[in-house]
Design an enzyme around this catalytic site. Structure first.
Site, PDB file in Angstrom:
ATOM      1  N   TRP A  68     -13.637   3.435   3.200  1.00 19.40           N
ATOM      2  CA  TRP A  68     -12.548   3.559   2.228  1.00 19.40           C
ATOM      3  C   TRP A  68     -11.191   3.345   2.895  1.00 19.40           C
ATOM      4  O   TRP A  68     -10.153   3.742   2.358  1.00 19.40           O
ATOM      5  CB  TRP A  68     -12.569   4.945   1.574  1.00 19.40           C
ATOM      6  N   SER A  69     -11.190   2.720   4.061  1.00 22.45           N
ATOM      7  CA  SER A  69      -9.988   2.673   4.882  1.00 22.45           C
ATOM      8  C   SER A  69      -8.837   1.879   4.241  1.00 22.45           C
ATOM      9  O   SER A  69      -8.992   0.713   3.885  1.00 22.45           O
ATOM     10  CB  SER A  69     -10.363   2.029   6.215  1.00 22.45           C
ATOM     11  N   ASN A  70      -7.681   2.533   4.127  1.00 22.90           N
ATOM     12  CA  ASN A  70      -6.481   1.826   3.670  1.00 22.90           C
ATOM     13  C   ASN A  70      -6.063   0.776   4.688  1.00 22.90           C
ATOM     14  O   ASN A  70      -5.477  -0.250   4.341  1.00 22.90           O
ATOM     15  CB  ASN A  70      -5.322   2.809   3.475  1.00 22.90           C
ATOM     16  N   LEU A  72      -8.078  -1.097   6.551  1.00 21.73           N
ATOM     17  CA  LEU A  72      -8.864  -2.335   6.412  1.00 21.73           C
ATOM     18  C   LEU A  72      -8.296  -3.207   5.298  1.00 21.73           C
ATOM     19  O   LEU A  72      -8.154  -4.425   5.453  1.00 21.73           O
ATOM     20  CB  LEU A  72     -10.336  -2.020   6.117  1.00 21.73           C
TER      21      LEU A  72
END
Ligand SMILES: *Cc1c(COP(=O)(O)O)cnc(C)c1O
Length: 296
Positions: A68-70, A72
């Site tokens: 869920w990385s912002n 990435l």
């Protein structure tokens, strides 16, 4: 070399009867308005790393993150915008979610790696990539150049604030804010609201970047049991905040930040006449993983 990218991040005052009662003023710097996907502090942290890559004719970005990385998503959108090819190693087994789907639309190549191998990111990079053509960008954009990008936030401020607050994961952003305060000879007190448990490890990183950890106030009671964990009172607070200000926040970072700041205000933590600034670090797409919590 400068990337052709203009940013818009106004400082807006938030109005609430409780602030009048406590005789304080609260402002929010809208880094969430910088870009819908290269959002908030992720742009700040990427900026000088991407400029470095351009200056060295590096064509590929190689980075790392959770599903869920912002970071990435920011890397995906930035690589498409500035003409890089990008590859991301995603922690854990293969999954699909809206953030990863958007990453794919931007052309980010995703490679899922088990948690054990993921721990050694440098090894993954050196075994699969050539540092002449590929830039290693750490999880969350954490790096010294990232710190410098975050320090630039301070230069943009239109007025003096007694207190500046930000949500912390790796701590790069808050360390950068403290650096900016020192570079500009400001006297604001910088505060961190860590969103994960056991944030003491952040302090080591501060010293590694020559930031005196004593200078940053850490508020360790607002992580709500850990990273991406929530509680009903946090969700309730977020609904009230968003519906009364029109400013969207989410439960992983900015929700915990605002909850903490409001709680400190209510407890009378700030002297009267204090001006407080919170940094909206963006990351609204994280909400897509928590929408069910808001369904009631
Ligand atoms: C990544 C992120 C943070 C944490 O920033 P650090 O520099 O790692 O402390 C805070 N807010 C949002 C919205 C983020 O996406």
């Amino acid at each position: 070399m400068h990337l052709p990218f203009q940013i818009f991040s106004p400082e807006e005052e938030i109005i609430d009867p409780i602030f009048e009662e406590k005789e304080i003023r609260l402002f929010i710097k809208r880094d969430d308005k910088i870009h819908p996907f290269i959002s908030g502090n992720k742009w700040r942290k990427l900026k000088y790393q991407l400029e470095y890559a351009k200056s060295k004719d590096i064509s590929h970005l190689v980075t790392f993150g959770g599903a869920w990385s912002n970071h990435l998503l920011a890397c995906a959108a930035a690589s498409a915008t500035f003409g890089f090819k990008a590859i991301a190693y995603v922690r854990g087994e293969e999954v699909r979610n809206p953030v990863l789907d958007m990453c794919r639309i931007f052309g980010l190549q995703l490679i899922f790696v088990d948690r054990e191998s993921y721990r050694n990111k440098e090894k993954i990079f050196s075994e699969n990539h050539d540092s002449k053509t590929s830039l290693f960008i750490d999880e969350g954009g954490k790096s010294e150049l990232g710190l410098l990008g975050c320090a630039d936030i301070i230069k943009e401020l239109n007025q003096h604030y007694d207190h500046i607050f930000v949500a912390s994961g790796t701590g790069t952003t808050v360390a950068g804010l403290q650096l900016g305060i020192e570079q500009n000879n400001f006297h604001s007190q910088v505060h961190s609201i860590p969103v994960l448990k056991g944030a003491d490890s952040l302090l080591q990183d501060f010293s590694q970047w020559n930031i005196d950890p004593q200078k940053i106030y850490m508020h360790l009671d607002y992580h709500f049991s850990g990273y991406a964990k929530t509680k009903p009172e946090l969700i309730e607070f977020i609904k009230n905040f968003v519906s009364s200000t029109g400013i969207m926040i989410e439960p992983t970072y900015t929700g915990k930040l605002m909850y903490g700041v409001y709680d400190l205000i209510q407890k009378g933590y700030f002297k009267s006449k204090s001006k407080i600034l919170v940094i909206h670090t963006g990351g609204i797409t994280g909400l897509l993983g928590h929408l069910d919590l808001f369904s009631k």
